[in-house]
Design a protein around this motif. Structure first.
Motif, short mmCIF file in Angstrom:
data_model
loop_
_atom_site.label_atom_id
_atom_site.label_comp_id
_atom_site.label_asym_id
_atom_site.label_seq_id
_atom_site.Cartn_x
_atom_site.Cartn_y
_atom_site.Cartn_z
N ASP A 381 -15.48 20.60 3.14
CA ASP A 381 -14.24 21.38 3.18
C ASP A 381 -14.00 21.97 1.79
OD1 ASP A 381 -13.85 20.52 5.80
OD2 ASP A 381 -12.67 18.78 5.16
N LEU A 382 -13.79 23.28 1.73
CA LEU A 382 -13.55 23.93 0.44
C LEU A 382 -12.75 25.20 0.64
CD1 LEU A 382 -16.80 25.70 -0.83
CD2 LEU A 382 -16.49 24.89 1.50
N PHE A 383 -11.84 25.47 -0.28
CA PHE A 383 -11.02 26.67 -0.29
C PHE A 383 -10.34 26.91 1.07
CE2 PHE A 383 -14.49 27.77 -3.38
CZ PHE A 383 -13.72 27.59 -4.52
N GLY A 384 -9.85 25.83 1.67
CA GLY A 384 -9.14 25.94 2.92
C GLY A 384 -10.02 26.21 4.12
N GLY A 385 -11.34 26.21 3.94
CA GLY A 385 -12.27 26.45 5.04
C GLY A 385 -13.35 25.40 5.08
N GLN A 386 -14.45 25.73 5.76
CA GLN A 386 -15.53 24.77 5.93
C GLN A 386 -16.88 25.39 5.59
OE1 GLN A 386 -13.28 25.21 8.78
NE2 GLN A 386 -12.02 23.70 7.67
N LEU A 387 -17.75 24.54 5.07
CA LEU A 387 -19.15 24.88 4.85
C LEU A 387 -20.01 24.04 5.77
CD1 LEU A 387 -21.67 25.94 3.23
CD2 LEU A 387 -21.30 24.01 1.68
N ASN A 388 -20.96 24.66 6.45
CA ASN A 388 -21.93 23.96 7.29
C ASN A 388 -23.30 24.55 7.02
OD1 ASN A 388 -20.17 22.23 9.32
ND2 ASN A 388 -19.21 24.24 9.17
N ILE A 393 -37.36 22.38 4.51
CA ILE A 393 -38.18 22.67 3.34
C ILE A 393 -39.55 22.05 3.57
CG2 ILE A 393 -38.44 22.37 0.86
CD1 ILE A 393 -35.42 22.07 0.67
N ASP A 394 -40.58 22.87 3.51
CA ASP A 394 -41.95 22.43 3.73
C ASP A 394 -42.70 22.49 2.41
OD1 ASP A 394 -44.52 21.88 4.49
OD2 ASP A 394 -44.56 23.27 6.18
N LEU A 395 -43.03 21.33 1.86
CA LEU A 395 -43.77 21.25 0.60
C LEU A 395 -45.20 20.79 0.81
CD1 LEU A 395 -41.07 19.63 -1.70
CD2 LEU A 395 -41.62 22.03 -1.42
N SER A 396 -45.70 20.88 2.01
CA SER A 396 -47.06 20.43 2.29
C SER A 396 -48.11 21.42 1.81
CB SER A 396 -47.22 20.18 3.80
OG SER A 396 -46.98 21.38 4.53
N GLY A 397 -47.75 22.69 1.63
CA GLY A 397 -48.71 23.69 1.20
C GLY A 397 -48.64 23.94 -0.30
N ALA A 398 -49.40 24.95 -0.74
CA ALA A 398 -49.44 25.28 -2.16
C ALA A 398 -48.10 25.81 -2.65
CB ALA A 398 -50.54 26.32 -2.41
N ALA A 399 -47.41 26.56 -1.80
CA ALA A 399 -46.10 27.11 -2.17
C ALA A 399 -45.05 26.58 -1.20
CB ALA A 399 -46.12 28.63 -2.13
N PRO A 400 -43.95 26.01 -1.69
CA PRO A 400 -42.91 25.51 -0.80
C PRO A 400 -42.33 26.62 0.07
CG PRO A 400 -42.58 24.72 -3.03
CD PRO A 400 -43.66 25.73 -3.10
N GLN A 401 -41.99 26.26 1.32
CA GLN A 401 -41.38 27.20 2.25
C GLN A 401 -39.98 26.70 2.59
OE1 GLN A 401 -43.91 28.58 5.53
NE2 GLN A 401 -45.60 27.43 4.62
N LEU A 402 -39.04 27.64 2.65
CA LEU A 402 -37.64 27.31 2.87
C LEU A 402 -37.10 28.08 4.06
CD1 LEU A 402 -34.83 26.16 1.89
CD2 LEU A 402 -34.64 28.26 0.55
N ASN A 403 -36.37 27.37 4.91
CA ASN A 403 -35.60 28.02 5.98
C ASN A 403 -34.21 27.40 5.96
OD1 ASN A 403 -34.71 27.72 9.16
ND2 ASN A 403 -35.54 29.72 8.63
N LEU A 404 -33.19 28.26 5.85
CA LEU A 404 -31.83 27.77 5.67
C LEU A 404 -30.87 28.57 6.53
CD1 LEU A 404 -30.21 25.67 4.00
CD2 LEU A 404 -29.86 27.46 2.29
N GLN A 405 -29.96 27.87 7.22
CA GLN A 405 -28.93 28.52 8.03
C GLN A 405 -27.55 28.03 7.59
OE1 GLN A 405 -31.23 26.50 10.44
NE2 GLN A 405 -32.73 28.02 9.79
N PRO A 406 -27.00 28.60 6.52
CA PRO A 406 -25.66 28.21 6.08
C PRO A 406 -24.59 29.03 6.80
CG PRO A 406 -26.62 29.69 4.48
CD PRO A 406 -27.65 29.50 5.56
N SER A 407 -23.41 28.49 6.85
CA SER A 407 -22.28 29.22 7.42
C SER A 407 -21.01 28.80 6.69
CB SER A 407 -22.14 28.96 8.92
OG SER A 407 -21.77 27.62 9.17
N LEU A 408 -20.12 29.78 6.51
CA LEU A 408 -18.80 29.56 5.95
C LEU A 408 -17.76 29.99 6.97
CD1 LEU A 408 -19.38 31.07 2.39
CD2 LEU A 408 -19.22 28.63 2.94
N THR A 409 -16.70 29.22 7.11
CA THR A 409 -15.66 29.53 8.08
C THR A 409 -14.29 29.41 7.42
OG1 THR A 409 -17.05 28.62 9.85
CG2 THR A 409 -14.72 28.98 10.35
N GLY A 410 -13.50 30.49 7.51
CA GLY A 410 -12.11 30.45 7.08
C GLY A 410 -11.90 30.21 5.60
N ILE A 411 -12.80 30.73 4.74
CA ILE A 411 -12.65 30.54 3.30
C ILE A 411 -11.52 31.43 2.79
CG2 ILE A 411 -13.79 30.72 1.08
CD1 ILE A 411 -14.89 28.53 2.89
#
Length: 624
Positions: A381-388, A393-411
């Motif tokens: 909970d931040l600034f009167g809203g929510q963060l989810n 994160i895949d670090l098994s290969g030579a270069a790390p891979q990232l997939n991220l699904q952030p959301s902010l609601t009612g900030i």
């Protein structure tokens, strides 16, 4: 009583005669070549330059002066004096061993031989030694003024005292005192009453090791660790170490921990710890099961002032050596990444205090398996809203891979923008959903590779700097030949809800669309923000649907009604002054001349008048 006195006198006389006999019959210096030969047979080259002397009271032994060695286990060093004593029975055993045929001696198992000899050791004393540890990867590490005292040694589980003193890392003194018990037959070691002082830091605790059962248990209390000071000392020895630059000068200057642990390499293990960081307590529990290969870690705190540990705003990284790939970026994930099986980490924090704002009810749940970390949940909970957020994160290969699904609601931007960007221009309730992917061996490469898309909306937006409807009315009235209006206008602009979408590609944020308006005046925007360079190009189209801007607004010349008027704004977030905003002549209606539209552009988007809106700051608030 007379018989007892005679017996004691006889034993004392016998001991004296034995000491004289040994001193006369066995020259201690005659052992020099044998000692050097024995060390050479083990692959060690030593040199004894001082004298060897017998010691007889309270137990027999030998004193070796000026002993030195080189290239033993990547160390070299010297000892001013080494004193080694054995029990009286061990003395006879060692003297008798000199007469044993070498061929028969070689048939004895080395481990059994070592245990047999160790059983007769009484004490070891090292005076004024120095050791240099030299490895190919790091500079030489020096230890000096080493003093070691071991008395009443026992290899059968009986306790004996240990005292160590030395200096290292320049001139930092280490003092260690403990009670040690070693049982070679049972393969156990225990340390009680451990009391160590290194500079201002103190370490106390107990330790039990069982080699046969592959278990360890004990408690440790670490106090008064000035982490910045220690890292500064270590940096001189290991230049790759980085000293944190923190907002508070007192941050990381008083670190300690209380740990209780029970470790079993073949079963269940547990660690319970309280980590004290400048008076802030973090609780940590860790449990693992070797039979299933699973690890669970839980970290919790009631309140933590994280803002003290962030880099100061004026902290410049220019000229500093680049961080090693992955290290700083993924260091917090180390327990998950290093564990060979499946692992879970939960983080719970009631209040995370930043500089100027707070994040409440922070919870994160992560899982890992074979160098792949999955963020199952991140809530706050931040600034009167929510963060989810969800992620992977895949670090098994030579270069790390990232997939991220952030959301902010009612900030609440009225609270967020002043705290995050010192900006008070835009209010409203902001929501955002993003799905991004990227890969890279460091943060720079990862950011440049990001792709993905997102949607955002801002409910009940208000732009405080200027009344846009008033500016539009004043501009069109002037361009139509009219004078200034005496109409009273409220401060700021209450906009219609802002809705938009974007995507990331080739280090650019591409604004696919943004729509908003005020009264009957509608605004549609699209554009490109080059994130690494901080430059932008925004295409905005205004359209007035109706004869007036609003019910409380002004009437507008028919030449400006129901007509799309395009503008192009370009510039940099880092430039001084206003952006360059001009009509888009390629999309203009022929009925409107460029000169007139340029005047309108100057009125609406800068270059004319003292009350022009700060478009740069508006764009910063939206896209930065």
């Amino acid at each position: 009583m007379k018989i007892l006195a005679i017996t004691v006198l006889a034993l004392a006389t016998l001991a004296a005669l034995l000491i004289i006999y040994i001193s006369v019959s066995y020259d201690a210096n005659s052992l020099r070549p044998e000692i050097e030969k024995m060390a050479l047979s083990e692959g060690y080259m030593i040199d004894i330059e001082g004298d060897l002397e017998w010691k007889f009271l309270p137990n027999p032994g030998i004193s070796v002066g000026q002993l030195s060695w080189g290239n033993i286990q990547q160390t070299s060093g010297s000892v001013d004096r080494l004193v080694f004593t054995v029990l009286w029975g061990g003395m006879f055993e060692m003297l008798a061993a000199r007469e044993v045929n070498s061929a028969s001696a070689d048939t004895e198992d080395p481990q059994a031989k070592n245990q047999r000899i160790a059983a007769f050791v009484d004490s070891i004393q090292v005076h004024d030694a120095s050791i240099v540890l030299q490895t190919p990867e790091f500079p030489a590490w020096h230890f000096s003024n080493i003093q070691l005292r071991l008395h009443d040694l026992s290899m059968k589980g009986e306790r004996f005292p240990v005292d160590v003193e030395l200096r290292t890392l320049g001139n930092i003194e280490l003092q260690v005192a403990a009670s040690l018990a070693i049982d070679l037959a049972a393969q156990t070691v225990s340390i009680d009453d451990l009391d160590a002082v290194l500079g201002d830091a103190k370490l106390r605790g107990d330790l039990k090791l069982d080699g046969a059962q592959a278990t360890a248990s004990g408690t440790l209390q670490l106090q008064n660790v000035n982490l910045k000071k220690w890292l500064g000392s270590l940096q001189k020895q290991l230049p790759l170490i980085d000293i944190p630059r923190t907002f508070s000068r007192q941050a990381l200057t008083a670190v300690g921990t209380n740990i209780e642990y029970n470790l079993d390499a073949n079963g269940l293990s547990s660690i319970d710890a309280q980590i004290d960081i400048d008076g802030q307590i973090l609780k940590l529990t860790a449990n693992s099961d070797d039979s299933t290969g699973q690890l669970r870690i839980a970290i919790s705190a009631a309140r933590f002032a994280a803002g003290n540990y962030l880099s100061p705003a004026d902290d410049s990284q220019a000229g500093l050596p680049a961080k090693s790939p992955n290290t700083a970026l993924f260091a917090p994930l180390a327990p998950l990444l290093l564990w060979p099986g499946q692992a879970q980490m939960e983080f719970t924090l009631d209040t995370l205090q930043m500089n100027g704002y707070e994040i409440n009810n922070l919870y994160a749940n992560l899982f890992s398996n074979r160098h792949v970390v999955r963020l199952a949940s991140l809530n706050a909970d931040l600034f009167g809203g929510q963060l989810n957020a969800l992620g992977r994160i895949d670090l098994s290969g030579a270069a790390p891979q990232l997939n991220l699904q952030p959301s902010l609601t009612g900030i609440d931007l009225a609270a967020a923008l002043p705290a995050l960007a010192d900006n008070h221009d835009l209010n409203g309730r902001f929501s955002l959903e993003v799905d991004i992917q990227g890969r890279g061996r460091d943060s720079s490469r990862l950011l440049s590779s990001l792709t993905g898309s997102g949607q955002f909306k801002l409910l009940n937006p208000r732009y405080a700097n200027v009344n846009i409807e008033q500016m539009f009315c004043s501009s069109t009235r002037l361009l139509s030949g009219g004078g200034l209006s005496n109409q009273q206008w409220p401060e700021g602009t209450d906009l219609q809800d802002i809705v938009g979408s974007f995507h990331l590609q080739n280090s650019n944020l591409l604004l696919d669309n943004l729509t908003t308006g005020v009264g009957n005046l509608n605004l549609a925007v699209k554009g490109t923000v080059a994130m690494p360079a901080g430059t932008y190009r925004i295409e905005a189209t205004t359209r007035l649907d109706g004869t007036s801007t609003s019910s409380n607004g002004c009437s507008v010349n028919k030449n400006f009604r129901n007509r799309a008027i395009p503008f192009v704004c370009s510039g940099s977030f880092y430039q001084e002054g206003d952006p360059t905003c001009r009509p888009d002549s390629s999309n203009l209606s022929e009925s409107l001349k460029n000169k007139v539209l340029q005047k309108l552009g100057d009125k609406l988007l800068g270059k004319d008048g003292e009350d022009r809106p700060d478009v740069t700051e508006l764009f910063k608030g939206l896209f930065k």
